[in-house]
Write an enzyme that holds these catalytic residues in place. Structure first.
Site, PDB file in Angstrom:
ATOM      1  N   LEU A   8       0.818  -1.212   0.000  1.00  0.00           N
ATOM      2  CA  LEU A   8       0.000   0.000   0.000  1.00  0.00           C
ATOM      3  C   LEU A   8       0.852   1.262   0.000  1.00  0.00           C
ATOM      4  CD1 LEU A   8      -0.089   1.500   3.004  1.00  0.00           C
ATOM      5  CD2 LEU A   8      -1.506  -0.455   3.549  1.00  0.00           C
ATOM      6  N   ARG A   9       0.326   2.277  -0.645  1.00  0.00           N
ATOM      7  CA  ARG A   9       0.953   3.595  -0.648  1.00  0.00           C
ATOM      8  C   ARG A   9       0.198   4.483   0.315  1.00  0.00           C
ATOM      9  NH1 ARG A   9      -0.853   4.677  -6.490  1.00  0.00           N
ATOM     10  NH2 ARG A   9      -2.547   3.508  -5.544  1.00  0.00           N
ATOM     11  N   GLU A  10       0.907   5.256   1.118  1.00  0.00           N
ATOM     12  CA  GLU A  10       0.214   6.219   1.954  1.00  0.00           C
ATOM     13  C   GLU A  10      -0.544   7.173   1.032  1.00  0.00           C
ATOM     14  OE1 GLU A  10       2.684   8.046   4.967  1.00  0.00           O
ATOM     15  OE2 GLU A  10       3.561   6.093   5.413  1.00  0.00           O
ATOM     16  N   LYS A  66       8.981  -7.710  -1.623  1.00  0.00           N
ATOM     17  CA  LYS A  66       8.702  -6.391  -1.060  1.00  0.00           C
ATOM     18  C   LYS A  66       9.909  -5.459  -1.146  1.00  0.00           C
ATOM     19  CE  LYS A  66       7.003  -2.999   0.941  1.00  0.00           C
ATOM     20  NZ  LYS A  66       5.950  -2.663   1.842  1.00  0.00           N
ATOM     21  N   ASN A  75      10.390  -1.982  -3.589  1.00  0.00           N
ATOM     22  CA  ASN A  75      10.729  -0.641  -3.107  1.00  0.00           C
ATOM     23  C   ASN A  75      12.091  -0.189  -3.628  1.00  0.00           C
ATOM     24  OD1 ASN A  75       8.318  -0.262  -1.877  1.00  0.00           O
ATOM     25  ND2 ASN A  75       9.079  -0.281   0.231  1.00  0.00           N
ATOM     26  N   PHE A  85       6.720   7.227 -11.608  1.00  0.00           N
ATOM     27  CA  PHE A  85       7.926   7.279 -10.774  1.00  0.00           C
ATOM     28  C   PHE A  85       9.135   7.813 -11.528  1.00  0.00           C
ATOM     29  CE2 PHE A  85       7.462   5.773  -6.382  1.00  0.00           C
ATOM     30  CZ  PHE A  85       6.079   5.714  -6.376  1.00  0.00           C
ATOM     31  N   ALA A 126      11.205  13.981 -11.576  1.00  0.00           N
ATOM     32  CA  ALA A 126      12.420  14.488 -10.927  1.00  0.00           C
ATOM     33  C   ALA A 126      12.048  15.588  -9.943  1.00  0.00           C
ATOM     34  CB  ALA A 126      13.368  15.023 -11.991  1.00  0.00           C
ATOM     35  N   CYS A 136       9.365   4.362   4.273  1.00  0.00           N
ATOM     36  CA  CYS A 136       9.627   3.080   3.596  1.00  0.00           C
ATOM     37  C   CYS A 136      10.842   3.104   2.685  1.00  0.00           C
ATOM     38  CB  CYS A 136       8.394   2.654   2.827  1.00  0.00           C
ATOM     39  SG  CYS A 136       6.932   2.515   3.881  1.00  0.00           S
ATOM     40  N   LYS A 150      14.581   3.871   4.189  1.00  0.00           N
ATOM     41  CA  LYS A 150      15.115   2.879   5.139  1.00  0.00           C
ATOM     42  C   LYS A 150      15.135   1.487   4.516  1.00  0.00           C
ATOM     43  CE  LYS A 150      11.088   0.945   6.988  1.00  0.00           C
ATOM     44  NZ  LYS A 150      10.700  -0.446   6.878  1.00  0.00           N
TER      45      LYS A 150
HETATM   46  C1  UGA Z   1       6.031   3.073  -0.927  1.00  0.00           C
HETATM   47  C2  UGA Z   1       5.665   2.137  -2.082  1.00  0.00           C
HETATM   48  O1  UGA Z   1       5.256   2.902  -3.218  1.00  0.00           O
HETATM   49  C3  UGA Z   1       4.535   1.186  -1.676  1.00  0.00           C
HETATM   50  O2  UGA Z   1       4.241   0.274  -2.713  1.00  0.00           O
HETATM   51  C4  UGA Z   1       4.971   0.419  -0.423  1.00  0.00           C
HETATM   52  O3  UGA Z   1       3.951  -0.455   0.044  1.00  0.00           O
HETATM   53  C5  UGA Z   1       5.312   1.402   0.676  1.00  0.00           C
HETATM   54  O4  UGA Z   1       6.367   2.293   0.219  1.00  0.00           O
HETATM   55  C6  UGA Z   1       5.764   0.643   1.880  1.00  0.00           C
HETATM   56  O5  UGA Z   1       6.833  -0.003   1.818  1.00  0.00           O
HETATM   57  O6  UGA Z   1       5.027   0.556   2.865  1.00  0.00           O
HETATM   58  P1  UGA Z   1       4.951   5.303   0.079  1.00  0.00           P
HETATM   59  O7  UGA Z   1       6.105   5.325   1.045  1.00  0.00           O
HETATM   60  O8  UGA Z   1       3.583   5.550   0.595  1.00  0.00           O
HETATM   61  O9  UGA Z   1       4.899   3.879  -0.660  1.00  0.00           O
HETATM   62  O10 UGA Z   1       5.281   6.411  -1.003  1.00  0.00           O
HETATM   63  P2  UGA Z   1       5.463   6.501  -2.574  1.00  0.00           P
HETATM   64  O11 UGA Z   1       4.200   6.893  -3.211  1.00  0.00           O
HETATM   65  O12 UGA Z   1       6.152   5.292  -3.100  1.00  0.00           O
HETATM   66  O13 UGA Z   1       6.462   7.733  -2.659  1.00  0.00           O
HETATM   67  C7  UGA Z   1       7.749   7.649  -2.057  1.00  0.00           C
HETATM   68  C8  UGA Z   1       8.530   8.928  -2.262  1.00  0.00           C
HETATM   69  O14 UGA Z   1       8.954   9.018  -3.616  1.00  0.00           O
HETATM   70  C9  UGA Z   1       7.763  10.228  -1.966  1.00  0.00           C
HETATM   71  O15 UGA Z   1       8.617  11.072  -1.230  1.00  0.00           O
HETATM   72  C10 UGA Z   1       7.482  10.784  -3.340  1.00  0.00           C
HETATM   73  O16 UGA Z   1       7.387  12.187  -3.340  1.00  0.00           O
HETATM   74  C11 UGA Z   1       8.718  10.330  -4.104  1.00  0.00           C
HETATM   75  N1  UGA Z   1       8.525  10.267  -5.575  1.00  0.00           N
HETATM   76  C12 UGA Z   1       7.602   9.429  -6.118  1.00  0.00           C
HETATM   77  C13 UGA Z   1       9.335  11.044  -6.401  1.00  0.00           C
HETATM   78  O17 UGA Z   1      10.191  11.809  -5.923  1.00  0.00           O
HETATM   79  N2  UGA Z   1       9.168  10.958  -7.758  1.00  0.00           N
HETATM   80  C14 UGA Z   1       8.252  10.136  -8.316  1.00  0.00           C
HETATM   81  O18 UGA Z   1       8.166  10.109  -9.561  1.00  0.00           O
HETATM   82  C15 UGA Z   1       7.449   9.353  -7.479  1.00  0.00           C
END
Ligand code: UGA
Length: 431
Positions: free
Chosen positions: A148-150, A202, A206, A247, A250, A258, A261
């Site tokens: 899940l994504r927050e 998992k 990530n 994803f 930039a 998540c 770490k």
């Molecule tokens: C992430 C994973 O996407 C989930 O699938 C996973 O379940 C979760 O970690 C976890 O391990 O529990 P999350 O931490 O909610 O989910 O956040 P993401 O939506 O993945 O974003 C992570 C970071 O990447 C954010 O700071 C976001 O701003 C950044 N990001 C995302 C970018 O800088 N560029 C992008 O194109 C996409």
């Protein structure tokens, strides 16, 4: 089915509420009394769209109860472990203290036929090492990672894009099929596998996402040097279906509880296993990511003529991403703290994360609104792409600031519109 969920943080609370909404009888357990009190009253202890509605829906129905006493799990058949696995204080590895404590506390309440289901993100090999303790009670262990994504946690839990079961028996698989009967009936892709594969799925997922983000941020560094535009570059390579556009945004980089770490723990685990070289690249991924935060601070310094000392800077965003109040390893909060450390008069605003930020960073000044943050600012730094910030009208806000300087740390603003309104605009990897 009767389910218990040990750990009621971002993962566990949503899982418990979602399982109850699917018709299971669920008890959520956590050692944090304040969290349990809030949940028991039907209130979400953190910001997650859709969670308050789920809690209200089940509140008072008896379908979803909460307790600080793990004995409340005794008459459940399936027990989810959903506690945190933060980074160790003194190293890059995962701290498994909470997982071990959760399993230890559960052991006296397990009975033959029960299934313990690990959802926490753990180093590969953890399930193998936990299994004997659980099997000694006649119960069984499964590993069932969560993706899940927050911000989208409710939807991701109720309608997951895939299910992964790390199991040792057909019986465990069948129990999980019953738990997830709605998703299984909807034809959700299912991978039934062993413990190490389930654990690795998992961390690999990530690590891949983190790599994708750092890849595009490395391209942003080159784009800045060569005068190229990283957003157009991302669009152009993203049209290739093998690459995909998601994803590839930039900016100030990834954060949260998540991705940062998890890549560190993954690398640490590879080293323990004597395969450090396989994941050595994750150190680069981490370093590229941390450089992005520094780059935003450097841009602010450059645009303010070489120093931010005693300059008033509006920082828009504190959460690690929009639709969240989570500031764990947040690039946005790091930028605010970094600028403040250089003597800037930082005024920060975030629609949801101020309360959390204030606790961790009391030295910052917080505004009650975007307007208040912008008032008399000499530079504006956008670091979390909340809709409210993306929709700012450059003409309407031009008179609120003392100097029209904007740093778009997420590359989400219409650069031409901001320039046309008289702003000096700087994005990352797009001049
Ligand atoms: C992430 C994973 O996407 C989930 O699938 C996973 O379940 C979760 O970690 C976890 O391990 O529990 P999350 O931490 O909610 O989910 O956040 P993401 O939506 O993945 O974003 C992570 C970071 O990447 C954010 O700071 C976001 O701003 C950044 N990001 C995302 C970018 O800088 N560029 C992008 O194109 C996409």
């Amino acid at each position: 089915m009767k389910l218990s969920v040990i750990g009621c943080g971002y993962l566990g609370a949503v899982h418990a509420a979602a399982m109850a909404s699917l018709g299971h009888e669920v008890v959520g357990i956590d050692v944090d009394q304040a969290k349990i009190d809030a949940l028991a009253e039907g209130r979400a202890p953190f910001f997650e769209p859709g969670l308050p509605e789920l809690l209200t829906e089940t509140h008072g129905s008896g379908q979803l109860v909460f307790s600080t006493d793990v004995a409340a799990a005794a008459d459940c058949q399936v027990h989810f472990i959903a506690v945190g696995t933060p980074q160790q204080v003194d190293g890059p590895g995962a701290d498994l203290r909470f997982v071990n404590a959760a399993v230890d506390s559960l052991l006296p309440h397990l009975k033959p036929g029960d299934l313990v289901v690990g959802k926490s993100t753990v180093p590969v090999g953890t399930a193998d090492s936990l299994a004997p303790r659980i099997e000694a009670t006649g119960a069984e262990l499964a590993w069932n990672p969560e993706f899940l994504r927050e911000g989208f946690a409710v939807k991701d839990t109720i309608e997951p894009d895939r299910l992964v079961y790390g199991v040792r028996s057909e019986r465990a698989r069948n129990l999980l099929d019953q738990v997830y009967s709605t998703a299984v009936a909807a034809g959700t892709p299912l991978v039934v596998t062993d413990y190490p594969t389930a654990e690795l799925v998992k961390t690999a997922a990530n690590a891949f996402l983190a790599t994708k983000i750092s890849f595009i941020n490395a391209m942003a560094e080159l784009a800045e040097t060569t005068g190229a535009d990283v957003t157009q570059l991302a669009d152009a390579i993203g049209y290739d279906k093998r690459i995909g556009r998601k994803f590839l945004n930039a900016g100030v980089g990834f954060g949260g509880g998540c991705l940062p770490k998890d890549i560190r723990a993954f690398r640490a685990r590879a080293e323990e296993l004597g395969r450090g070289e396989s994941l050595a690249f994750l150190r680069e991924i981490d370093e590229i990511n941390l450089r992005c935060r520094q780059r935003v601070i450097t841009l602010a310094t450059e645009l303010l003529g070489g120093s931010v000392y005693q300059r008033r800077i509006a920082v828009l965003g504190l959460a690690f991403k929009p639709n969240s109040d989570d500031i764990r390893d947040s690039p946005a909060a790091d930028v605010a703290v970094g600028l403040n450390g250089l003597g800037a008069e930082v005024v920060a605003y975030d629609p949801e994360a101020i309360e959390n930020a204030r606790r961790t960073h009391p030295q910052l000044t917080y505004a009650a609104s975007t307007k208040e943050a912008l008032a008399d600012a000499e530079a504006v730094v956008l670091v979390t792409e909340w809709d409210e910030f993306k929709q700012l009208d450059p003409t309407a806000v031009a008179d609120q600031v003392s100097q029209r300087v904007i740093i778009d740390g997420r590359n989400v603003l219409d650069r031409e519109a901001w320039r046309a309104a008289g702003w000096r605009y700087a994005g990352l990897g797009r001049s």
